[in-house]
Enzyme design. Structure first.
Site, PDB file in Angstrom:
ATOM      1  CD  GLU A 147      82.964  99.683 -35.522  1.00 57.29           C
ATOM      2  OE1 GLU A 147      81.929 100.083 -34.945  1.00 57.29           O
ATOM      3  OE2 GLU A 147      83.143  99.767 -36.752  1.00 57.29           O
ATOM      4  CD  GLU A 241      79.666 101.129 -40.184  1.00 59.56           C
ATOM      5  OE1 GLU A 241      79.109 101.463 -39.146  1.00 59.56           O
ATOM      6  OE2 GLU A 241      80.855 100.774 -40.218  1.00 59.56           O
TER       7      GLU A 241
HETATM    8 MN    MN Z   1      82.081 100.279 -38.437  1.00 64.11          MN
END
Ligand code: MN
Length: 287
Positions: A147, A241
């Site tokens: 990520e 998120e």
């Molecule tokens: Mn994230």
């Protein structure tokens, strides 16, 4: 249609058995396809019992985490590096036990603001550790995500270009790039170029507003981001998120600097995010 997911921290800040059950049932009832669990504080519930519930609900599952200063594969200290690798390997085991095939996040280093640049030796330790982790993951049927996170959370990869170089050096087929609109807003030139650059190596996406609150209440140009995803025919998961001080996981919330209350009602937030993402996914190819 992509699997649309939600981060468990919208529902609960811990992974006790009752919380995990509530997370799974709320995710299903709201209409999501996938639930993402943070393993930042470990996984407290029995993963096999959770796997049964996830499967019974017809959901998919992904796991995410960052490393810690004491267990960090980007360190120059070989003991700290080994602990970091151990943490990744145990997270691969948990992911597989939950029935998941995706472990992603800052698997390359400690979460939080670094006090200096990544060193050459630290980067070599990341590459060696993630090569090994990728092999362990391969035999467990798990793929590993890198990520791309902003400068205040990591000194390892801040842009898609950084992530591609790291993935090239690791050189494993089961390592993919994970883009997050929240981080891209801070580090990238725009939200399209990085998606085009990563192309078919994109394996996971986080959708978050610039302040990590309600979708549409900030300034992120989601229309161009979803258009770029459609341009590259991205078919992987897209996970919402969002964080608020209303729901706290002690270590993760502190590492992500979640000091503000951006929402109280996770259910209202989750329903709104799902319909917003569906609208963008459906509209993107035509625009
Ligand atoms: Mn994230």
């Amino acid at each position: 249609m992509n699997d649309l997911g939600i981060h468990a921290l919208v529902w609960a800040g811990d992974t006790s058995q009752p919380s995990v059950e509530r997370i799974i049932q709320s995710t299903k009832a709201t209409g999501y396809d996938l639930v993402e669990f943070s393993l930042h504080d470990g996984f407290q519930a029995d993963p096999l019992a959770a796997a049964t519930s996830i499967s019974a609900a017809g959901l998919k599952v992904a796991c995410s985490r960052g490393l810690s200063p004491h267990a960090d594969v980007s360190s120059e200290d070989s003991k700290v590096v080994q602990k970091g690798l151990d943490l990744i390997v145990s997270s691969i085991d948990t992911t597989a036990a939950l029935g998941g095939q995706t472990l992603t996040g800052a698997l390359y280093g400690a979460f939080g603001k670094a006090s200096s640049s990544l060193t050459t030796k630290g980067r070599a330790n990341i590459v060696a550790s993630l090569k090994e982790a990728a092999q362990v993951a391969e035999s467990a049927g798990v793929r590993l995500g890198l990520e791309v996170c902003n400068r205040y959370e990591t000194n390892v990869i801040n842009t898609a270009a950084d992530a591609l170089l790291l993935a090239d050096d690791i050189g494993a087929d089961n390592v993919f790039i994970h883009l997050d609109a929240y981080h891209m807003n801070i580090e990238e030139t725009d939200l399209s170029r990085p998606v085009h650059l990563v192309g078919d190596r994109l394996g996971y996406v986080h959708i978050g507003e610039n302040h990590r609150g309600y979708l549409g209440s900030g300034h992120i140009d989601f229309a161009s981001f979803f258009r770029a995803l459609a341009d590259i025919n991205y078919t992987g998961p897209i996970t919402f998120e969002s964080f608020s001080s209303a729901v706290v996981m002690r270590s993760l919330s502190n590492d992500l600097a979640i000091w503000r209350n951006l929402w109280e009602d996770g259910q209202a937030l989750a329903s709104h995010a799902l319909s917003t993402m569906r609208n963008f996914v459906e509209a993107a190819p035509a625009t």
